[in-house]
Design an enzyme around this catalytic site. Structure first.
Site, PDB file in Angstrom:
ATOM      1  N   ASP A   1      44.298  -0.717   5.617  1.00  0.00           N
ATOM      2  CA  ASP A   1      45.040  -0.023   4.567  1.00  0.00           C
ATOM      3  C   ASP A   1      44.266   1.153   3.994  1.00  0.00           C
ATOM      4  OD1 ASP A   1      46.608  -2.226   5.067  1.00  0.00           O
ATOM      5  OD2 ASP A   1      47.043  -2.630   2.965  1.00  0.00           O
TER       6      ASP A   1
ATOM      7  N   ARG B   1      39.753  -6.693 -11.409  1.00  0.00           N
ATOM      8  CA  ARG B   1      40.365  -5.364 -11.398  1.00  0.00           C
ATOM      9  C   ARG B   1      39.865  -4.434 -12.496  1.00  0.00           C
ATOM     10  NH1 ARG B   1      40.475  -6.838  -6.642  1.00  0.00           N
ATOM     11  NH2 ARG B   1      42.473  -7.249  -5.618  1.00  0.00           N
TER      12      ARG B   1
ATOM     13  N   ASP C   1      48.293  -5.823  -9.062  1.00  0.00           N
ATOM     14  CA  ASP C   1      47.046  -5.062  -9.046  1.00  0.00           C
ATOM     15  C   ASP C   1      47.248  -3.593  -9.391  1.00  0.00           C
ATOM     16  OD1 ASP C   1      45.375  -7.165  -8.576  1.00  0.00           O
ATOM     17  OD2 ASP C   1      45.294  -6.897  -6.408  1.00  0.00           O
TER      18      ASP C   1
ATOM     19  N   SER D   1      47.116 -12.758   3.544  1.00  0.00           N
ATOM     20  CA  SER D   1      46.534 -11.702   2.728  1.00  0.00           C
ATOM     21  C   SER D   1      45.520 -12.375   1.813  1.00  0.00           C
ATOM     22  CB  SER D   1      47.621 -11.006   1.902  1.00  0.00           C
ATOM     23  OG  SER D   1      47.049 -10.091   1.001  1.00  0.00           O
TER      24      SER D   1
END
Length: 406
Positions: A18, A98, A127, A182
């Site tokens: 990604d 995060r 996120d 994932s």
């Protein structure tokens, strides 16, 4: 966003498919210089390959930062002082990482003169919200590029085709390391989403879990440990002083070996949908149990109850991305004040997925008074006749209402 307005962008970069595609896409679509930032927050992966990939893509400014101690000291530990659990089960492993990444993105943007940051979070998840709320709180003028909300590369097949077209090398995982899920890992937890987990009825296979043995396969002999607390934070295991990151890594090791910390959850995302995920948080599970045990001995009753009332709001703030919001800071100040007396030692037994408290003590801050609590004669430490007036006063409104009903 006007693409010509962006001259330099800091990309949160892992070197995977990604973000490798995002790196090239930013160069192509925005025509801007890209700075890469890769954070080591304990995911357990070799990060230097990300540097080589960034260099091959023509990146001149590459940041690979070891943030493990900062992550646990300044984010995980403060959150555990609050006993934060989202919706009764989730220990917020992804959520709490995060704001640290957002903070570092903004710092690097300032250091390099970048006018934008970019991330690889999708438009369906939490996120994107966490990264961007954190970034805007720290730099209200920063530009943010979220490719998943702009491009049409919305499948792995399209990403792979883009990578092939532009000569982007995508490392294939070795056969034994392949996973259809994932996954997101840091020192606090590892998460699994997607694939067969998208059916909430489907039980995950035992091979999915990476950090822990199943409780059935855990040792038949229990493991006992002692955790030392200072102002609500663990500072030693079995009397050995450790840094915050060392504490969490060791508790992960011990907890995982005893089948501790697995969770299978359907949670409510901030963006509105329900999501099913599985989590391994062995060290965090132990920390939470031990922290509540030492608080039970050292915190005043009303302070402890008020903390429990505030906790769901605090947990939601962390989950939804409001770490840098004034309300979270306000709650943290109150929580941290309460922790000044949370000092002592907790003894735990770890056995086949369970964490049991065997004992707790505090030489300086224990509020447990054996002379009052005893079921034996207390030599006048507590006058039991006082309870009569206490009960009559507290029952007054109930008696008045009862007479009206009668």
């Amino acid at each position: 966003m006007a693409q010509s307005a962006v001259k330099k962008v800091v990309l949160a970069y892992s070197g995977g498919l990604d973000t490798s595609v995002i790196l090239k896409w930013l160069q192509e679509e925005y025509g801007c210089e890209v700075v890469t930032f890769t954070a080591d927050i304990g995911q357990g992966e070799e990060l230097e390959p990300a540097r080589a990939k960034a260099e091959a893509a023509g990146v001149k400014e590459i940041y690979i930062d070891d943030l493990r101690e900062e992550f646990v000291r300044d984010f995980v530990y403060p959150m555990f002082r609050a006993n934060a659990v989202y919706e009764g089960e989730y220990l917020l492993g992804t959520s709490i990482a995060r704001p640290l990444i957002a903070k570092r993105l903004i710092e690097i943007a300032a250091e390099t003169g970048a006018d934008a940051i970019s991330h690889g979070a999708t438009g369906k998840g939490n996120d994107q919200v966490r990264f961007e709320l954190g970034a805007y709180a720290l730099n209200p003028e920063i530009k943010i590029i979220a490719p998943w909300r702009e491009w049409d590369l919305l499948s792995r097949e399209k990403l792979m085709a883009y990578a092939a077209k532009h000569g982007i090398g995508v490392e294939q995982k070795r056969e034994g390391n392949k996973s259809p899920y994932s996954m997101d890992a840091n020192l606090l937890h590892i998460s699994y989403e997607g694939y067969d987990l998208e059916d909430p009825w489907t039980q995950p296979g035992d091979a999915m879990w990476r950090w822990s043995v199943s409780p059935e396969q855990a040792p038949d002999q229990a493991t006992e440990i002692e955790l030392t607390f200072e102002r609500g934070d663990i500072t030693a295991i079995d009397g050995k002083a450790m840094s915050p990151a060392e504490v969490l890594a060791e508790l992960n090791r011990i907890g995982g070996a005893n089948g501790i910390g697995r969770a299978d959850i359907v949670e409510n995302r901030y963006v509105g949908m329900k999501s099913r995920g599985c989590y391994e948080t062995p060290g965090g599970t132990i920390m939470l149990k031990a922290h509540r045990a030492i608080e039970s001995l050292t915190l005043d009753r009303e302070a402890a109850h008020l903390k429990d009332e505030l906790m769901p709001r605090y947990a939601s703030l962390v989950y939804n991305g409001y770490w840098f919001a004034p309300e979270r800071r306000m709650l943290q100040a109150a929580i941290d004040e309460s922790q000044q007396v949370v000092n002592g030692v907790v003894r735990l037994k770890l056995y086949k997925g369970n964490v049991s408290v065997l004992g707790r003590r505090s030489e300086t801050n224990s509020l447990f008074d054996e002379s009052i609590a005893t079921f034996e004669e207390d030599a006048g430490a507590y006058d039991q006749t006082d309870a009569t007036g206490f009960i009559r006063l507290n029952s007054l409104r109930l008696r008045v209402a009862g007479r009206k009903r009668g």
